[in-house]
Write an enzyme that holds these catalytic residues in place. Structure first.
Site, mmCIF file in Angstrom:
data_model
loop_
_atom_site.group_PDB
_atom_site.id
_atom_site.type_symbol
_atom_site.label_atom_id
_atom_site.label_comp_id
_atom_site.label_asym_id
_atom_site.label_seq_id
_atom_site.Cartn_x
_atom_site.Cartn_y
_atom_site.Cartn_z
ATOM 1 N N GLU A 76 -2.153 -10.522 -9.295
ATOM 2 C CA GLU A 76 -1.738 -9.248 -8.690
ATOM 3 C C GLU A 76 -2.915 -8.303 -8.414
ATOM 4 O O GLU A 76 -2.705 -7.096 -8.259
ATOM 5 C CB GLU A 76 -0.732 -8.538 -9.596
ATOM 6 N N HIS A 95 -2.110 -0.760 -13.173
ATOM 7 C CA HIS A 95 -0.794 -1.330 -12.867
ATOM 8 C C HIS A 95 -0.158 -1.734 -14.184
ATOM 9 O O HIS A 95 -0.749 -2.484 -14.955
ATOM 10 C CB HIS A 95 -0.907 -2.543 -11.949
ATOM 11 N N HIS A 97 3.751 -2.225 -16.681
ATOM 12 C CA HIS A 97 5.207 -2.441 -16.764
ATOM 13 C C HIS A 97 5.745 -1.650 -17.958
ATOM 14 O O HIS A 97 6.571 -2.154 -18.703
ATOM 15 C CB HIS A 97 5.534 -3.924 -16.970
ATOM 16 N N HIS A 166 9.983 -3.787 -11.588
ATOM 17 C CA HIS A 166 8.688 -4.379 -11.932
ATOM 18 C C HIS A 166 7.851 -3.449 -12.804
ATOM 19 O O HIS A 166 7.529 -3.788 -13.939
ATOM 20 C CB HIS A 166 7.967 -4.718 -10.620
#
Ligand code: MN
Length: 252
Positions: A76, A95, A97, A166
């Site tokens: 990613e 990034h 979660h 996500h």
């Protein structure tokens, strides 16, 4: 600040975000190259808590590795290059979660918005990028520049964006800023759950959020950063910026 020192700070950011409950075995944090805006640094695919200096790789904005390849890159990584490409002001991207944020990416009733002053940096208008809108049914991973650019368009000029089902993306003008915003985004989401359980909620106003953003200073990030470094037993390197002056592009 040398490149080696910058890589050390990126390793520290990995450990801090894992320790503070933002990243688990997954998610990542990157920093733009301070003198070549078309490059960025990111660990090889490894749990953030385990990342060391020798895991840090250098990438072009398109996600091509340049230099040492200590292992497989994150699939990613395109998230990072896409944001750096679209946003010259962004020097660091997270990034994640994080557990209390994700529910707000799927709720059809409640929106994530700051309720407490420390959390103002997440901004009052948090978009929710849905990969399905353009790419149909996928495994939800952002595995191409096409996907990353679509996500960056939804982010626009805002500090953070949710990713439906996500996680989220958090940007900042420095590693310290993106780490700070990531930690307080998770804290805000957790507090918002508690506040909503009590009934109707008074969010921060747009004016309050703007006032917080205006007054946000390097010293605030510094205070959190020093403490978070100690918690993960990483060396704390102070910055000599003056209180209240905030960041410049070289203050990564
Ligand atoms: Mn992810």
């Amino acid at each position: 600040m040398t490149i080696d020192e910058l890589k050390q700070e990126l390793v520290t950011a990995n450990h801090i975000l894992a320790h503070e409950g933002v990243l688990d075995s997954f998610g990542h944090v990157s920093v733009r190259h301070p003198t070549d805006p078309n490059r960025y640094f990111l660990s090889r695919a490894r749990a953030p808590e385990r990342v060391t200096e020798s895991d840090i790789m250098e990438f072009t904005l398109e996600g091509k590795s340049v230099g040492a390849e200590p292992g497989k890159p994150y699939s990613e990584r395109f998230i990072h290059g896409s944001v750096y490409e679209a946003r010259p002001d962004v020097m660091s991207v997270v990034h994640n979660h994080s557990a209390n944020v994700v529910p707000f990416s799927v709720s059809k009733k409640w929106r994530l918005r700051p309720i407490m002053h420390m959390c103002g940096p997440i901004g009052g208008d948090i978009p929710n990028w849905d990969i399905r809108t353009k790419f149909g049914d996928t495994n939800l991973l952002v595995t191409s520049m096409d996907m990353g650019r679509d996500m960056a368009r939804t982010l626009g000029d805002r500090p953070v964006s949710l990713m439906r089902g996500h996680g989220c993306i958090v940007t900042g003008p420095s590693i310290r800023a993106s780490v700070f915003t990531s930690i307080y985004m998770e804290i805000n989401a957790e507090m918002l759950f508690k506040a909503l359980s009590l009934g109707d909620v008074e969010y921060l106003s747009d004016g309050e959020i703007a006032a917080i953003a205006k007054g946000r200073a390097g010293f605030t990030f510094e205070r959190g950063w020093e403490n978070w470094c100690a918690r993960v037993d990483r060396p704390y390197v102070s910055r000599d910026w003056a209180m209240g002056e905030g960041f410049s592009k070289t203050d990564v």
